[in-house]
Design a protein around this motif. Sequence first.
Motif, PDB file in Angstrom:
ATOM      1  N   GLN A   1       0.980  -1.248  -0.328  1.00  0.00           N
ATOM      2  CA  GLN A   1       0.480   0.085  -0.562  1.00  0.00           C
ATOM      3  C   GLN A   1       0.735   1.299  -0.266  1.00  0.00           C
ATOM      4  OE1 GLN A   1      -3.558  -0.310  -0.299  1.00  0.00           O
ATOM      5  NE2 GLN A   1      -3.407  -2.583   0.078  1.00  0.00           N
ATOM      6  N   ASP A   2       0.529   1.756  -0.619  1.00  0.00           N
ATOM      7  CA  ASP A   2       1.772   3.093  -0.697  1.00  0.00           C
ATOM      8  C   ASP A   2       1.107   4.537   0.451  1.00  0.00           C
ATOM      9  OD1 ASP A   2       2.637   5.795  -2.633  1.00  0.00           O
ATOM     10  OD2 ASP A   2       0.746   6.425  -1.970  1.00  0.00           O
ATOM     11  N   PRO A   3       1.866   5.085   1.628  1.00  0.00           N
ATOM     12  CA  PRO A   3       0.981   4.791   2.239  1.00  0.00           C
ATOM     13  C   PRO A   3       0.757   6.453   2.552  1.00  0.00           C
ATOM     14  CG  PRO A   3       4.132   4.661   2.273  1.00  0.00           C
ATOM     15  CD  PRO A   3       3.354   4.462   0.923  1.00  0.00           C
ATOM     16  N   THR A   4       0.015   7.483   1.558  1.00  0.00           N
ATOM     17  CA  THR A   4      -0.236   8.343   1.611  1.00  0.00           C
ATOM     18  C   THR A   4      -1.797   7.666   1.486  1.00  0.00           C
ATOM     19  OG1 THR A   4       1.183   9.752   0.769  1.00  0.00           O
ATOM     20  CG2 THR A   4      -0.677  10.169   0.474  1.00  0.00           C
ATOM     21  N   GLU A   5      -1.811   6.942   0.425  1.00  0.00           N
ATOM     22  CA  GLU A   5      -3.195   6.356   0.105  1.00  0.00           C
ATOM     23  C   GLU A   5      -3.167   5.150   0.777  1.00  0.00           C
ATOM     24  OE1 GLU A   5      -2.371   4.159  -3.479  1.00  0.00           O
ATOM     25  OE2 GLU A   5      -2.026   5.685  -4.574  1.00  0.00           O
TER      26      GLU A   5
END
Length: 333
Positions: free
Chosen positions: A50-54
């Motif tokens: 998972q992309d951290p911001t997403e």
Amino acid sequence: TPRVFSGIKPSGGLTLGNYLGAIKRFVGMQGGEFETVYCVVDMHAITVWQDPTELATATREVAAGYMAAGLDPTKSILFNQSQVSAHAELGWIFNCVARVGWMNRMTQFKDKAGSNAEKVSLGLYAYPSLMAADILLYHATHVPVGEDQKQHVELTRDIAAKFNHDFKVDFFPETEPVIEGPATRVMNLRDGTKKMSKSGESDMERINMLDDADKIAKKFKKAKTDPESLPETLDGLKDRPEARNLVDIYSALNDSTPEAVIAEYAGAGWGQFKPTLADLAVAKLAPISEEMQRLMNDPTEIDRILANGAEKARGIANPILKDTYDIVGFLRG
Ligand code: TYM
């Protein structure tokens, strides 16, 4: 009081499957005989990248979806999993209780890993044992979920039973999966043999809780069906998975039953039924998605609510973890 626990992964946007199979039913169990604990299971989400911001956005989206649909942070405990470290701690103990053979039988893992089982994360493999920890950390007895989670809740019972047996205690309760109503397995709109999911390739396969009215209408219009009209009885939907799915969705949205929907629309063609279904979906989902958008405009407030819920969750979880540590024989000063 008997306790309910359930959770949703913040891995992409919420779908109609999550709403009908989970959130709507979570709301139904709130404020009655149960104490209700609903989690945004961010630690489960990272079993795949998972992309951290997403991830942060998706976590707030699930929290907003909970509240917009009617979960009330003064009536239910709402929090994100990673703020209560006891989940990870009990998860480790359960990794040592559960057997590798049990994990090998998990159909969801087999589906997700496919022919690539050597390359997936160890977390994806161990995931059901963390899920058992989520539930048993609250001594929850009732777990509302969609059909796809049934095997994991059954595994939770096996883990509880083995723990109790190995340590000769009667500590963790038996957990019941609560899988009720017409929408415990909402199917993909393009292929009625596959589940509607957050991660399917095409957006046309699913209705997202944040889809606008035009999108919802378009997706139902393009949904796969068969050439026949709606039958006179439910029996007539046998072996017609796409047709059955649309009838099930209609009845779940309308708090009705598939039988009643068939009785009302017997003989109707898809050209009539699909727009009616789309209108119903828009009528039910639009107020929720508007409220979600509104809540998501104030991320600080969502974070505050989750932190507050986490505090309450720790109040239940930490004593149960402490007792577990005593049972296992861990020393503490
Ligand atoms: P997740 O995030 O995949 O899905 C969240 C909930 O939505 C239900 N659901 C559906 N129901 C009907 N039709 C569908 N197409 C559909 N798609 C999803 C799921 O059954 C689920 O109830 N492992 C869980 C999250 C979890 C959990 C827990 C649940 C972690 N710990 C403890 C209960 C208790 C999961 O991946 O759900």
